[in-house]
Enzyme design. Sequence first.
Site, short mmCIF file in Angstrom:
data_model
loop_
_atom_site.label_atom_id
_atom_site.label_comp_id
_atom_site.label_asym_id
_atom_site.label_seq_id
_atom_site.Cartn_x
_atom_site.Cartn_y
_atom_site.Cartn_z
N LYS A 102 0.91 -1.63 0.39
CA LYS A 102 -0.23 -0.38 0.07
C LYS A 102 0.68 1.39 -0.13
CE LYS A 102 -3.56 2.49 2.66
NZ LYS A 102 -4.84 1.81 3.55
N SER A 157 -9.98 2.49 3.08
CA SER A 157 -8.87 3.04 2.43
C SER A 157 -7.99 2.41 1.52
CB SER A 157 -8.00 4.53 2.78
OG SER A 157 -7.62 3.36 3.43
N SER A 160 -10.14 0.72 7.24
CA SER A 160 -9.22 0.29 6.10
C SER A 160 -8.86 -1.44 5.21
CB SER A 160 -8.58 1.21 5.94
OG SER A 160 -9.51 2.78 6.12
#
Length: 493
Positions: free
Chosen positions: A78, A159, A183
Amino acid sequence: MTELTGLKIAELRDGFREGAFSAREVAESYVRAVEGGRALNAFIVETPDHALAAADVADRGRASGELRPLSGVPLGIKDLFATKGVQTTAASKILEGFTPPYESTVTAKLFAAGAGMLGKLNLDQFAMGSSNETSAFGNVISPWRRSGGDTAPLAPGGSSGGSSAAVAARIVAGATGTDTGGSIRQPAAFTGISGIKPTYGRCSRWGIVAFASSLDQAGPMARDVRDCAILLKEMSGFDPKDSTSLDLPVPDYEAALTGNLKGVRVGIPKEYRVDGMPGEIDKLWADGVEWLKGAGAEIVEVSLPHTHHALATYYIVAPAEASSNLARYDGVRYGLRVAPDNGSLDDMYAETRSAGFGAEVKRRIMIGTYVLSAGFYDAYYMKAQKVRALIARDFEQVWDKCDVLLTPTAPSAAFALGEKVSDPIAMYLNDVFTVPASLAGLPAMSVPGGLDAQGLPLGLQIIGRPLDEAGVLNASYALEQAAGFVAQPNRWW
C-alpha cells in the site's frame, strides 16, 4: 504446472521450497499479471525490478540452503508505507515525487523475510475514504461486477482499495493494508478476500504516513486466513522507533490454525443489529452463527451499549488527529511546493495545501481543526475521548462473557463508483461495524462468507481480545472452512 498466480502464499512458499518452480518464474508471472491488470488502476507505481531481484536472491538462497519465510513470494505494498528509493505518495498530489531515503519497519521486515515488491498500491488519499474514490491518481476499480450483464464499475472498498482489488484479481499474492476505522476489513469484505487488523501496537507504525495516530494499524490482506497468518507473523514485532510498539513475543499464527472452537464462547452483540440492515447481511450473520456452532463454539448474546456512539466518536477523534498530522505538509519539507509571485510564507503554505490536498482531506482537516478549536474542544474532542473510553470499557466487560465476537463486516455489498461520493454521511456509514474495534484498539478480521443476490461478496467479522490475534485467526479459519467460499471475479480487464 498450475498457473503460478493461482497459488496462495502457502502454496507458493511450499512449492518453491520443494523445487516445483523457481522464484523468478513466480515473479515473472506476477509481473505479467500486474501489466495485464492495469485497467483496475490498482497500482500507483510498478516495481518489477524489485520483485525480480528478490526472486533471484531467493533462488540463490535455495541453492545454498538458505530459505527465508517468504522466499519466492511477491507482494503489493500500500502506498502509505515508506519504501526506500521508491516514490511514496499516500495517493496525494502533495507528496507526488517524494522518494523516501528510508524503509518503513513493516516493509523492511517483509523484505528481510524474502518477499519481493511488485509495486505501490493505490488507496484513498491519506487513507481517508471508504471507496477508493479520493485518490489523486484515479479510482481503483473492483475486479468484481454485478451479475446480469451490469458493467457499472464497482468500488473495491477503502482505504486499502488497491490492495483488495489486486489480491482479488490475482495480480499480487498478498498485500499490506492499513486500518484506521476499517480500511482493511471493509475492502476485504467488498472483494471476497481476507484481512486482519491486529491489536494496536502489534505492528510498527514507523514509516507509515500517519492519518490518525491513535488508530492507525498495519495488517495483511490475502486470499485466505492462512496466508494472512503467515504475513502477519512477519509484519509483527517490537520496534524501538515506534513509542506505541508492543514489546511482546509474536506467536506462530499459522500453527494456531485448527478450526476447532470447542470451549470457545462467541458473543453476538445485539447493538450490531442496526435498523434497515439488508436481509442478506442478516442471513449471512445467522449462517455464521451456525458455522461457528458446528465448529464447537458456544453462542451467547452480549451487549455493547455504547456502540451506537462509535461512528460519531470516530469522526471527531480521527479528523482531529489528521488535522494535526497533516500540518507537516507545508511545501517546505516534503513533495509539492506552490510559491506565488511576491507571496508571503503564509501564502506559500496556503497555495501548496490548496493545490496538494484533495476535497475529502480538506473536509477532514476542517472538521478536525473545528473540534480542536478554542470554545469547541471540550464540547466535541474531550467528550469524544470520554465516549471512546466507554466504548473500550464495553469491550473489556464483554470478555467476561465471551472469547470472540461475530458481526457483519459492512452493512452492504460493494456499491458502484460515484453512487455515494456526494453524500459523506452515507459513505461514513460503511464503517459502522468496523469502527468500534478500532476505537478500542482490538484485533479484528474479515473473511468472505457468501454472495448477495447480485453475485457480490459479503464478509463476516471476528473481533477478539487485545493481543489474541491467534484466537481471531482461528475463529476466522473455522468460518472460512464452513463457508467454503471459492467464488472469484470473472476476468474482464
